[in-house]
Design a protein around this motif. Structure first.
Motif, short mmCIF file in Angstrom:
data_model
loop_
_atom_site.label_atom_id
_atom_site.label_comp_id
_atom_site.label_asym_id
_atom_site.label_seq_id
_atom_site.Cartn_x
_atom_site.Cartn_y
_atom_site.Cartn_z
N LYS A 22 0.31 12.07 2.67
CA LYS A 22 2.02 11.45 2.63
C LYS A 22 2.69 11.24 1.98
O LYS A 22 3.31 10.48 2.23
CB LYS A 22 1.75 10.94 4.48
N CYS A 23 1.37 10.35 0.93
CA CYS A 23 1.50 9.80 0.35
C CYS A 23 2.47 10.26 -0.83
O CYS A 23 2.31 9.02 -1.90
CB CYS A 23 1.03 8.23 -0.46
N ASP A 62 1.29 -0.10 -5.37
CA ASP A 62 1.81 0.37 -5.92
C ASP A 62 2.09 -0.11 -7.09
O ASP A 62 1.64 0.15 -8.47
CB ASP A 62 3.83 -0.18 -5.78
N TYR A 82 0.68 -1.08 -0.06
CA TYR A 82 -0.14 -0.14 0.48
C TYR A 82 1.16 1.75 0.60
O TYR A 82 1.72 1.29 0.40
CB TYR A 82 -1.09 0.18 1.32
N VAL A 83 0.52 1.98 -0.96
CA VAL A 83 1.29 3.41 -1.14
C VAL A 83 -0.06 4.84 -0.24
O VAL A 83 1.29 4.76 0.96
CB VAL A 83 1.67 3.70 -2.27
N CYS A 84 -1.59 4.66 -0.71
CA CYS A 84 -1.71 5.11 -0.23
C CYS A 84 -2.89 4.74 0.54
O CYS A 84 -3.67 4.17 0.26
CB CYS A 84 -3.09 5.79 -1.49
#
Ligand code: FES
Length: 56
Positions: free
Chosen positions: A40-41, A11, A2-4
């Motif tokens: 933040k991502c 991703d 997970y990126v966000c």
């Protein structure tokens, strides 16, 4: 990975967005919503986009 977390975006989804023609964080944000809440991502998302563009 997970990126966000705000939108549960991985991703892989970001890489797919680049494969479908997105070339910037702005494009991916429009398509997936990545980075439009806490933000933040955005650095990580931008890095993944950059790396994927080099592979395309
Ligand atoms: Fe992406 Fe919050 S983690 S907007």
């Amino acid at each position: 990975m997970y990126v966000c977390l705000c939108h549960a975006i991985t991703d892989t989804q970001i890489k797919q967005a680049v494969s479908q023609g997105d070339t910037s964080l702005k494009d991916v944000k429009k398509r997936l919503g990545v980075g439009d809440q806490c933000g933040k991502c955005t650095k990580m998302a931008a890095l993944i986009i950059e790396q994927q563009l080099e592979l395309e």
